[in-house]
Design an enzyme around this catalytic site. Structure first.
Site, short mmCIF file in Angstrom:
data_model
loop_
_atom_site.label_atom_id
_atom_site.label_comp_id
_atom_site.label_asym_id
_atom_site.label_seq_id
_atom_site.Cartn_x
_atom_site.Cartn_y
_atom_site.Cartn_z
N ASP A 78 37.68 116.45 6.11
CA ASP A 78 38.25 117.64 5.45
C ASP A 78 39.47 118.15 6.20
O ASP A 78 40.51 118.47 5.61
CB ASP A 78 37.19 118.74 5.24
CG ASP A 78 36.18 118.83 6.36
OD1 ASP A 78 36.29 118.07 7.35
OD2 ASP A 78 35.27 119.68 6.28
N LYS A 128 32.99 112.00 9.44
CA LYS A 128 32.37 113.28 9.06
C LYS A 128 31.01 113.37 9.75
O LYS A 128 29.96 113.50 9.10
CB LYS A 128 32.23 113.31 7.52
CG LYS A 128 31.75 114.62 6.93
CD LYS A 128 32.73 115.76 7.02
CE LYS A 128 32.08 117.04 6.53
NZ LYS A 128 32.89 118.24 6.79
N TYR A 153 30.30 102.43 -0.70
CA TYR A 153 30.45 101.63 -1.93
C TYR A 153 29.58 100.36 -1.88
O TYR A 153 29.85 99.40 -2.59
CB TYR A 153 31.92 101.24 -2.14
CG TYR A 153 32.83 102.41 -2.52
CD1 TYR A 153 32.35 103.71 -2.58
CD2 TYR A 153 34.16 102.19 -2.83
CE1 TYR A 153 33.18 104.77 -2.92
CE2 TYR A 153 35.00 103.25 -3.18
CZ TYR A 153 34.51 104.54 -3.21
OH TYR A 153 35.34 105.57 -3.55
N ASP A 170 39.39 105.64 0.19
CA ASP A 170 39.76 105.69 -1.22
C ASP A 170 40.39 107.05 -1.54
O ASP A 170 41.47 107.14 -2.14
CB ASP A 170 38.50 105.46 -2.07
CG ASP A 170 38.81 105.21 -3.53
OD1 ASP A 170 40.01 105.12 -3.88
OD2 ASP A 170 37.86 105.11 -4.32
N ASP A 189 44.76 108.30 -2.10
CA ASP A 189 45.36 108.92 -3.29
C ASP A 189 46.16 110.15 -2.85
O ASP A 189 47.26 110.41 -3.34
CB ASP A 189 44.30 109.34 -4.32
CG ASP A 189 44.08 108.27 -5.40
OD1 ASP A 189 44.26 107.07 -5.08
OD2 ASP A 189 43.73 108.62 -6.54
#
Ligand code: NAI
Ligand code: MG
Length: 357
Positions: free
Chosen positions: A221, A188, A138, A245, A249
């Site tokens: 993942d 990752k 970001y 982020d 959620d």
């Protein structure tokens, strides 16, 4: 008497609706405590302000906000203003401008909270996500070349500085050490061969200073799969801006829904104000109907109290939220109830008064 100065940016959609209830709770806590109080200053910034003035916040907005002990934010973003403008020109501007490089998001199944996972117990969903909040994916770095032409190319660059990566990872190790919990890094490195290989390397390097902390590393993942299948694997979690982020959620979904998830944006050095907010957005689909769940914004009040060193009060606010959910008398529709936003806020206030009366 200690007075905490709070800048209130209610923002858009359900932001003002849910924040009003959090402020009610803060006022009640001050009354019950008696030895501290809050002074609220309201700022009209957000999408409506943008449509009137062509900017999300005043140019000298950060200068103005400097004078406050904390910022209490509702949500920003509304149809009619592109999301990247509302996000970058207000929320990210504050997070970056005030070097709020730690985003603390508890994923904790409170008593009475609805959980979509079959057979999951409360003690199995109890983690704290420490999300990098100032750079990474970001950072806003990139290029848009040959716009609109057949050769069009866009580059979105992740920025992982040594300073930025080390400090967030060290912050998480410190929490893990203090709380005697495990620390899991989510990255990752198999596909993001620069940023995430570097992240993994720094995680291992800093870890040498914390031989007492038990660590795990997951690819993002696989981590998503385990969040759902075996959430008990996670205690303290550290991850990058984008991954944090997304997984929070998912975390919100397993721990009671978007109406319950809170987040604190912390500048640990205390050089700048920190900011407290529900993690949900402005929910245009239910805005103005008076049915938004205020519990997330009330939980962020609890985080604010913790941050001010009023941990006892932070705990009592969480207890009050739990009681509301256990009683099930006053819940908004997203939690299967029929109450409106204000009724839930009033119920929290009345439980607080009973708990401390
Ligand atoms: P959202 O979080 O606003 O809504 C997602 C879904 O959850 C909706 O169905 C909504 O009704 C529900 N929901 C969210 N909060 C709720 C609450 N307190 N009570 C009951 N239901 C709730 O995310 P969405 O729809 O992707 O984004 C809407 C706008 O918010 C966009 O403009 C987006 O950019 C902005 N946004 C702002 C954030 C912030 O200010 N921190 C964070 C996320 C999105
Ligand atoms: Mg989000």
């Amino acid at each position: 008497m200690k007075i905490y100065k709070i800048a209130v940016i209610a923002g858009d959609g359900i932001g003002p609706e849910v924040l009003a209830e959090g402020i009610k709770v803060l006022k009640t806590v001050a009354q019950l405590a008696g030895d501290f109080n809050f002074e609220f200053t309201y700022f009209p910034w957000g999408c409506e302000y943008y449509l009137k003035h062509g900017k999300m916040m005043d140019e000298d907005g950060l200068d103005t906000l400097k004078a406050f002990d904390a910022i209490y934010l509702g949500a920003v973003g509304y149809p009619g203003v592109p999301d990247h403008i509302s996000l970058c020109d207000l929320l990210l501007k504050i997070r970056k401008g005030f070097d709020q490089y730690v985003n603390l998001r508890p994923i904790q199944l409170l008593e009475g909270a609805p959980c979509p996972l079959k057979d999951s117990r409360r003690d199995q969903i109890d983690m704290l996500v420490v999300r990098e909040n100032s750079e990474g994916e970001y950072a806003g770095a990139g290029e848009w070349l040959f716009r609109g032409q057949p050769e069009e190319v866009v580059l979105q660059t992740g920025v992982f500085s040594r300073k930025g990566t080390e400090r967030i990872i060290r912050y998480a190790y410190e929490i893990a050490r203090k709380t005697k919990k495990t620390l899991t890094s989510i990255s990752k490195g198999n596909a993001l061969v620069y940023s995430m290989v570097f992240w993994d390397q720094v995680f291992a390097e800093v870890g040498r200073e914390y031989p007492d902390v038990v660590t795990h590393s997951y690819l993002v993942d696989a981590a998503c799969m385990f969040f759902v299948k075996e959430p008990e694997r996670f205690q303290i979690v550290v991850t990058s801006n984008l991954f944090g982020d997304i997984i929070t959620d998912l975390g919100a979904a397993i721990a009671g829904g978007m109406g319950l998830a809170a987040g604190a944006n912390i500048n640990p050095e205390g050089k700048h104000p920190s900011m407290f907010e529900p993690i949900h957005g402005s929910a245009p689909d239910i805005a103005g109907k008076g049915i938004a769940n205020p519990l997330a914004s009330i939980w962020s009040v609890s985080q604010m109290l913790d941050f001010f060193g009023q941990e006892e009060w932070g705990k009592v606010v969480l207890q009050a939220i739990e009681q509301v959910m256990v009683q099930k008398k006053s819940l908004t529709p997203d939690m299967g109830g029929t109450a409106n936003t204000q009724e839930v806020g009033n119920e929290v206030v009345s439980i607080l008064s009973k708990l401390c009366g």
